[in-house]
Write a protein that holds these residues in place. Structure first.
Motif, short mmCIF file in Angstrom:
data_model
loop_
_atom_site.label_atom_id
_atom_site.label_comp_id
_atom_site.label_asym_id
_atom_site.label_seq_id
_atom_site.Cartn_x
_atom_site.Cartn_y
_atom_site.Cartn_z
N GLU B 19 0.83 -1.19 0.00
CA GLU B 19 0.00 0.00 0.00
C GLU B 19 0.88 1.26 0.00
O GLU B 19 0.60 2.22 -0.71
N ASP B 67 -9.40 4.74 0.91
CA ASP B 67 -9.93 5.82 1.76
C ASP B 67 -8.73 6.63 2.24
O ASP B 67 -7.75 6.05 2.71
N GLN B 69 -8.27 8.18 4.82
CA GLN B 69 -7.96 7.92 6.24
C GLN B 69 -7.12 6.66 6.43
O GLN B 69 -6.50 6.48 7.48
N ASP B 70 -7.08 5.78 5.42
CA ASP B 70 -6.20 4.61 5.51
C ASP B 70 -4.72 5.02 5.56
O ASP B 70 -3.86 4.19 5.89
N ASN B 72 -3.51 6.61 7.77
CA ASN B 72 -3.18 6.35 9.18
C ASN B 72 -2.45 5.01 9.38
O ASN B 72 -1.72 4.85 10.35
N LEU B 73 -2.71 4.05 8.52
CA LEU B 73 -2.12 2.72 8.71
C LEU B 73 -0.72 2.62 8.10
O LEU B 73 0.00 1.67 8.37
N ILE B 75 1.48 5.61 7.68
CA ILE B 75 2.40 6.69 8.02
C ILE B 75 3.21 6.34 9.27
O ILE B 75 2.70 5.79 10.23
N VAL B 76 4.50 6.64 9.23
CA VAL B 76 5.39 6.47 10.37
C VAL B 76 5.74 7.84 10.93
O VAL B 76 5.77 8.05 12.13
N SER B 77 5.98 8.77 10.05
CA SER B 77 6.32 10.12 10.48
C SER B 77 6.17 11.05 9.29
O SER B 77 6.05 10.58 8.15
N PHE B 78 6.15 12.32 9.56
CA PHE B 78 6.11 13.28 8.45
C PHE B 78 6.82 14.54 8.90
O PHE B 78 7.05 14.74 10.09
N ILE B 82 0.26 19.42 8.29
CA ILE B 82 -0.85 18.91 7.49
C ILE B 82 -1.80 20.06 7.23
O ILE B 82 -2.42 20.59 8.14
N ASP B 84 -4.30 20.14 4.74
CA ASP B 84 -5.66 19.74 4.41
C ASP B 84 -5.73 18.22 4.36
O ASP B 84 -4.75 17.55 4.01
N TRP B 85 -6.90 17.71 4.75
CA TRP B 85 -7.12 16.25 4.71
C TRP B 85 -8.62 16.06 4.53
O TRP B 85 -9.39 16.35 5.45
N ASP B 86 -9.02 15.64 3.35
CA ASP B 86 -10.45 15.34 3.15
C ASP B 86 -10.57 14.05 2.36
O ASP B 86 -9.62 13.27 2.28
N GLU B 87 -11.75 13.80 1.78
CA GLU B 87 -12.00 12.52 1.08
C GLU B 87 -11.07 12.35 -0.11
O GLU B 87 -10.79 11.23 -0.52
#
Lengths: 502, 96
Positions: B19, B67, B69-70, B72-73, B75-78, B82, B84-87
């Protein structure tokens, strides 16, 4: 486009922003008594944005998925005798430092953030803090589970809670966190969410995780990834907290600047233990401390974040130039301290193998051959003649960071610093300009420090002799040189068994 | 160290996975100047100034629905902020 389904932003607004209400039975200051005494002025809590837009529903969904992935791999690790696949038993000493020093901090973070969730009046920061509080509890639990399989085979894993409260080098991370949780809520957020999570967490987790990955430690690698995926959310909370304070009122700027100055140095001193671990305890090395510091701190923070914060009138941390000057020798100084006092540490140290010394020479061309390689070569010779080098006596500890006073003047790898401050007629010692500045800013706080060496001499640690102190620690052969350890015997025994089967 | 101090980098570290490879491919498709670095277990992507993860591009490389929001599964760091975060997308940049 008309749609009946709410998007991420609408869902977040509906599910989180609506969580607060105006109290009628009690005045607001009776319910939220702690968010004003530090001098931070907030005019509108609704200005707080959580870019992750996490809601209860999405939080459970993603955390459950992370746990399912983690526990599936942990089962696989145990079922496949994963402990036999690590690079070398020396590697486990990095894990011991982590379990003894960091895991108890995760639990303290859980407590600290539940306090923040309860006492910050805004719904958005309170929910972000509540989510982080649950994350931190999950981290403490998954770390214990992930590392526990090694406890069946190796020393140094059996009494982490007791050691965290008693053993000298563990007072470094413990006192750091105690300092943070005994601050007000905004200072706590600046200390942990910003100073530690945003500025420096990459230097803690990424080396441990990539180190685990490279050294065949599947279970640690997996909890590391699982925890670190939450960490991105925590970093965001830290950055949002700082920007929120800076945007709410100009009077907040000098207060936040002082906290950034203090907590950068406090957190940086704790990562000194990581520096030693990274350069010395990973049998398969992938990156030096210096390289990690340049990538994760200098590039990302000095060239990325601080130019951004300049807009608000925030400068880089006061003592940052000293941290940068130390990158060429910090790990060597700290490992030498650990090596010299391992007779009372709940992990093992050793003289690096010749090819490992070569790696260090190559990574630290300006300093290693000149200042540190000769030390380790003399130690190897002495050990070969039956005289393993240990420092006789107990060290002076820094009153603030609590690390033995082994640090030097910036840019001078062997000229030692000992800084004295007098408060109410007593002399207190600090290791650096950074720690002295922190001490003199709040002496009434730091004179209360529980310094392990002082406590030993006061008779509070089982007795004044090394065997008495070790008995009080609960040492079961956890200390000393790796060459003489049960770990080494067990490593050889397990692998001989496997070879006989093959 | 960054050579060009005029162009500040932003970036993300992801777990090495199928992914994550699709996410990195989507970032590289959107930002041809993206630099991908690898270390054990990790893949890191750096972009000057502004990084956008677009759902439609990730879906093209994954060949299935994704999605945002996936993220989240993976990411380790950035580094960056951030924005903007939308669909449809996630944007990481520096605001000042």
């Amino acid at each position: 486009m008309a749609t009946s389904k709410m998007g991420l932003k609408e869902t977040y607004r509906a599910m989180i922003r609506g969580l607060e209400w105006t109290p009628t039975y009690q005045p607001p200051e009776a319910i939220y008594p702690y968010h004003t005494f530090e001098g931070i002025k907030i005019h509108n809590w609704d200005d707080w944005e959580d870019p992750f837009r996490i809601t209860v529903e999405s939080y459970w969904k993603y955390q459950a998925e992370k746990d399912r992935r983690f526990y599936a791999i942990l089962d696989g690790f145990i079922q496949s005798q994963g402990h036999l696949n690590i690079s070398d038993a020396r590697y486990l000493n990095a894990l011991k430092l982590f379990l003894q020093g960091v895991t108890p901090l995760e639990y303290m973070a859980h407590r600290g953030f539940s306090q923040i969730a309860r006492f910050l009046p805004g719904a958005a920061p309170a929910f972000a803090a509540l989510a982080q509080s649950m994350d931190e509890l999950r981290h403490a639990q998954t770390q214990l589970h992930a590392i526990s399989p090694y406890n069946r085979y190796y020393s140094g894993f059996h009494s982490m809670r007791r050691w965290h409260d008693r053993v000298w080098y563990l007072s470094v991370p413990k006192s750091f966190f105690d300092d943070a949780v005994s601050s007000g809520p905004f200072e706590f957020l600046t200390a942990i969410s910003f100073g530690f999570e945003y500025l420096l967490t990459n230097l803690l987790f990424v080396p441990f995780m990539s180190g685990a990955s490279f050294n065949g430690d599947l279970t640690t690698m997996t909890f590391g990834f699982s925890a670190q995926s939450d960490e991105s959310r925590h970093m965001t909370l830290g950055l949002e907290a700082v920007k929120f304070m800076l945007e709410q009122d100009e009077d907040n700027v000098p207060i936040v600047q002082q906290w950034i100055d203090k907590w950068f140095w406090r957190a940086y001193r704790v990562t000194a233990l990581v520096a030693a671990m990274m350069d010395y305890m990973l049998p398969r090395r992938f990156m030096s401390w210096k390289e990690a510091f340049e990538l994760y701190f200098e590039e990302q923070m000095m060239n990325g974040l601080f130019p951004d914060l300049k807009y608000y009138g925030i400068n880089p941390p006061r003592h940052v130039a000293q941290a940068i000057a130390e990158k060429d020798y910090l790990s060597h100084q700290v490992y030498w301290v650990l090596y010299s006092f391992t007779y009372a540490a709940m992990f093992h140290t050793w003289v690096p193998e010749p090819q490992e010394l070569d790696w260090l020479s190559q990574k630290y061309p300006g300093t290693f051959d000149r200042y540190f390689r000769p030390l380790f070569e003399r130690a190897r010779e002495a050990q070969a003649q039956g005289h393993r080098h240990y420092f006789a006596g107990l060290p002076q500890l820094c009153q603030v960071c609590q690390i033995p006073m082994a640090f030097t003047y910036p840019g001078e790898p062997i000229r030692h610093q000992q800084r004295a401050s007098v408060y109410q007629g007593e002399t207190y010692w600090t290791c650096s300009e950074g720690c002295q500045w922190i001490f003199e800013r709040e002496p009434e706080k730091y004179i209360q420090a529980w310094l392990p060496v002082h406590e030993i001499f006061k008779g509070n640690c089982g007795g004044a002799s090394v065997p008495e102190v070790l008995a009080w620690y609960g040492d079961q052969g956890d200390s000393g040189d790796y060459l003489d350890s049960q770990d080494r015997k067990h490593w050889i025994a397990w692998h001989e068994q496997v070879n006989q089967l093959v | 160290m960054t050579q060009d101090s005029q162009r500040r980098l932003v970036g993300a570290d992801l777990q090495e996975s199928e992914e994550a490879e699709a996410i990195v491919a989507a970032i590289s498709a959107k930002h041809p100047e993206a630099v991908v670095r690898r270390s054990p277990g990790l893949v890191r992507v750096e972009v000057p100034e502004r990084l956008e993860v677009r759902r439609d591009l990730v879906e093209r490389f994954l060949n299935r629905n994704w999605d945002t929001q996936d993220f989240n599964l993976s990411i380790v760091s950035f580094f960056g902020e951030i924005e903007d975060w939308d669909e449809d997308h996630i944007v990481i940049g520096w605001s000042h």
